[in-house]
Scaffold this motif. Structure first.
Motif, PDB file in Angstrom:
ATOM      1  N   GLU A 112       0.832  -1.216   0.000  1.00  0.00           N
ATOM      2  CA  GLU A 112       0.000   0.000   0.000  1.00  0.00           C
ATOM      3  C   GLU A 112       0.864   1.262   0.000  1.00  0.00           C
ATOM      4  O   GLU A 112       0.577   2.216  -0.732  1.00  0.00           O
ATOM      5  N   LYS A 113       1.910   1.273   0.815  1.00  0.00           N
ATOM      6  CA  LYS A 113       2.771   2.450   0.871  1.00  0.00           C
ATOM      7  C   LYS A 113       3.580   2.607  -0.416  1.00  0.00           C
ATOM      8  O   LYS A 113       3.786   3.722  -0.890  1.00  0.00           O
ATOM      9  N   VAL A 114       4.016   1.503  -0.991  1.00  0.00           N
ATOM     10  CA  VAL A 114       4.752   1.574  -2.260  1.00  0.00           C
ATOM     11  C   VAL A 114       3.837   2.149  -3.337  1.00  0.00           C
ATOM     12  O   VAL A 114       4.248   3.020  -4.119  1.00  0.00           O
ATOM     13  N   ASP A 115       2.587   1.691  -3.361  1.00  0.00           N
ATOM     14  CA  ASP A 115       1.614   2.235  -4.325  1.00  0.00           C
ATOM     15  C   ASP A 115       1.389   3.728  -4.095  1.00  0.00           C
ATOM     16  O   ASP A 115       1.258   4.498  -5.050  1.00  0.00           O
ATOM     17  N   GLU A 116       1.352   4.133  -2.833  1.00  0.00           N
ATOM     18  CA  GLU A 116       1.174   5.551  -2.508  1.00  0.00           C
ATOM     19  C   GLU A 116       2.335   6.394  -3.037  1.00  0.00           C
ATOM     20  O   GLU A 116       2.129   7.456  -3.622  1.00  0.00           O
ATOM     21  N   VAL A 117       3.555   5.900  -2.840  1.00  0.00           N
ATOM     22  CA  VAL A 117       4.746   6.617  -3.329  1.00  0.00           C
ATOM     23  C   VAL A 117       4.717   6.696  -4.854  1.00  0.00           C
ATOM     24  O   VAL A 117       4.962   7.753  -5.447  1.00  0.00           O
ATOM     25  N   GLU A 118       4.400   5.568  -5.481  1.00  0.00           N
ATOM     26  CA  GLU A 118       4.346   5.548  -6.945  1.00  0.00           C
ATOM     27  C   GLU A 118       3.299   6.519  -7.468  1.00  0.00           C
ATOM     28  O   GLU A 118       3.549   7.287  -8.409  1.00  0.00           O
ATOM     29  N   LYS A 119       2.132   6.529  -6.860  1.00  0.00           N
ATOM     30  CA  LYS A 119       1.050   7.442  -7.280  1.00  0.00           C
ATOM     31  C   LYS A 119       1.475   8.902  -7.091  1.00  0.00           C
ATOM     32  O   LYS A 119       1.239   9.740  -7.957  1.00  0.00           O
ATOM     33  N   PHE A 120       2.114   9.192  -5.954  1.00  0.00           N
ATOM     34  CA  PHE A 120       2.555  10.560  -5.697  1.00  0.00           C
ATOM     35  C   PHE A 120       3.495  11.058  -6.788  1.00  0.00           C
ATOM     36  O   PHE A 120       3.340  12.160  -7.307  1.00  0.00           O
ATOM     37  N   PHE A 121       4.492  10.229  -7.137  1.00  0.00           N
ATOM     38  CA  PHE A 121       5.455  10.675  -8.146  1.00  0.00           C
ATOM     39  C   PHE A 121       4.863  10.666  -9.552  1.00  0.00           C
ATOM     40  O   PHE A 121       5.337  11.391 -10.420  1.00  0.00           O
ATOM     41  N   ALA A 122       3.821   9.879  -9.788  1.00  0.00           N
ATOM     42  CA  ALA A 122       3.118   9.946 -11.075  1.00  0.00           C
ATOM     43  C   ALA A 122       2.360  11.273 -11.183  1.00  0.00           C
ATOM     44  O   ALA A 122       2.303  11.886 -12.253  1.00  0.00           O
ATOM     45  N   GLU A 123       1.806  11.722 -10.056  1.00  0.00           N
ATOM     46  CA  GLU A 123       1.057  12.984 -10.034  1.00  0.00           C
ATOM     47  C   GLU A 123       1.974  14.201  -9.912  1.00  0.00           C
ATOM     48  O   GLU A 123       1.566  15.316 -10.224  1.00  0.00           O
ATOM     49  N   ASN A 124       3.183  13.983  -9.401  1.00  0.00           N
ATOM     50  CA  ASN A 124       4.158  15.063  -9.201  1.00  0.00           C
ATOM     51  C   ASN A 124       5.488  14.647  -9.820  1.00  0.00           C
ATOM     52  O   ASN A 124       6.444  14.331  -9.105  1.00  0.00           O
ATOM     53  N   PRO A 125       5.567  14.640 -11.147  1.00  0.00           N
ATOM     54  CA  PRO A 125       6.777  14.137 -11.818  1.00  0.00           C
ATOM     55  C   PRO A 125       8.032  14.891 -11.394  1.00  0.00           C
ATOM     56  O   PRO A 125       8.016  16.101 -11.203  1.00  0.00           O
ATOM     57  N   GLN A 126       9.100  14.141 -11.249  1.00  0.00           N
ATOM     58  CA  GLN A 126      10.417  14.681 -10.922  1.00  0.00           C
ATOM     59  C   GLN A 126      11.366  14.181 -12.014  1.00  0.00           C
ATOM     60  O   GLN A 126      12.095  13.209 -11.806  1.00  0.00           O
ATOM     61  N   PRO A 127      11.338  14.804 -13.195  1.00  0.00           N
ATOM     62  CA  PRO A 127      12.100  14.287 -14.337  1.00  0.00           C
ATOM     63  C   PRO A 127      13.589  14.069 -14.058  1.00  0.00           C
ATOM     64  O   PRO A 127      14.169  13.104 -14.522  1.00  0.00           O
ATOM     65  N   THR A 128      14.186  14.937 -13.262  1.00  0.00           N
ATOM     66  CA  THR A 128      15.623  14.810 -13.003  1.00  0.00           C
ATOM     67  C   THR A 128      15.945  13.648 -12.067  1.00  0.00           C
ATOM     68  O   THR A 128      17.098  13.220 -11.993  1.00  0.00           O
ATOM     69  N   ALA A 129      14.944  13.149 -11.374  1.00  0.00           N
ATOM     70  CA  ALA A 129      15.171  12.055 -10.419  1.00  0.00           C
ATOM     71  C   ALA A 129      14.371  10.803 -10.786  1.00  0.00           C
ATOM     72  O   ALA A 129      14.279   9.884  -9.980  1.00  0.00           O
ATOM     73  N   GLN A 130      13.821  10.758 -11.982  1.00  0.00           N
ATOM     74  CA  GLN A 130      12.948   9.647 -12.348  1.00  0.00           C
ATOM     75  C   GLN A 130      13.636   8.286 -12.263  1.00  0.00           C
ATOM     76  O   GLN A 130      13.050   7.309 -11.813  1.00  0.00           O
ATOM     77  N   ARG A 131      14.869   8.225 -12.699  1.00  0.00           N
ATOM     78  CA  ARG A 131      15.587   6.943 -12.643  1.00  0.00           C
ATOM     79  C   ARG A 131      15.727   6.465 -11.195  1.00  0.00           C
ATOM     80  O   ARG A 131      15.507   5.302 -10.888  1.00  0.00           O
TER      81      ARG A 131
END
Length: 135
Positions: free
Chosen positions: A58-77
């Motif tokens: 659940e927490k991993v999904d939350e983190v993934e959803k957050f970064f999908a909604e708030n892209p960080q292109p320089t840190a995506q990798r």
């Protein structure tokens, strides 16, 4: 820029610390990104320190959803690597919980097996003496 070492200490201190670091990152993300400027490795380290200590799906999904909604292109990798590592931790923890290690009394059983056979030994004063004692 924020020193990342205290962030690692907090986030690695347990579930409460992981949540505290994650909440802090989300509340301060824009400021952190601005302060990091061109220091991409430091910003990636802050993201790792604040978002990679979770071991539930659940927490991993939350983190993934957050970064999908708030892209960080320089840190995506780094974000992708963190998500992969957390998913591995979720699987590992799940396998432990389903196995014998999670059974009531398992570690008491192991300790009992070895404590009965424990011998006191003299303290070694050199590495050679340590090798002799352990032989």
């Amino acid at each position: 820029m924020v020193c990342r070492y205290p962030l690692y200490s907090v986030s690695r201190s347990g579930p409460g610390g992981a949540q505290l670091a994650w909440d802090w990152y989300r509340a301060n993300m824009e400021d952190l990104r601005t302060r990091a400027g061109g220091a991409l490795s430091i910003y990636s380290s802050v993201i790792t320190a604040c978002s990679s200590s979770f071991v539930t799906a659940e927490k991993v999904d939350e983190v993934e959803k957050f970064f999908a909604e708030n892209p960080q292109p320089t840190a995506q990798r780094k974000i992708s690597q963190n998500l992969e590592a957390m998913r591995s931790s979720v699987e590992w923890l799940s396998s432990l919980l389903e196995g014998k290690l999670s059974q009531e009394g398992f570690f008491d059983f192991l300790v009992g097996l070895y404590l009965d056979k424990a011998e006191t030994r003299e303290r070694a004063s050199s590495s050679k003496e340590m090798d002799d004692l352990l032989a």
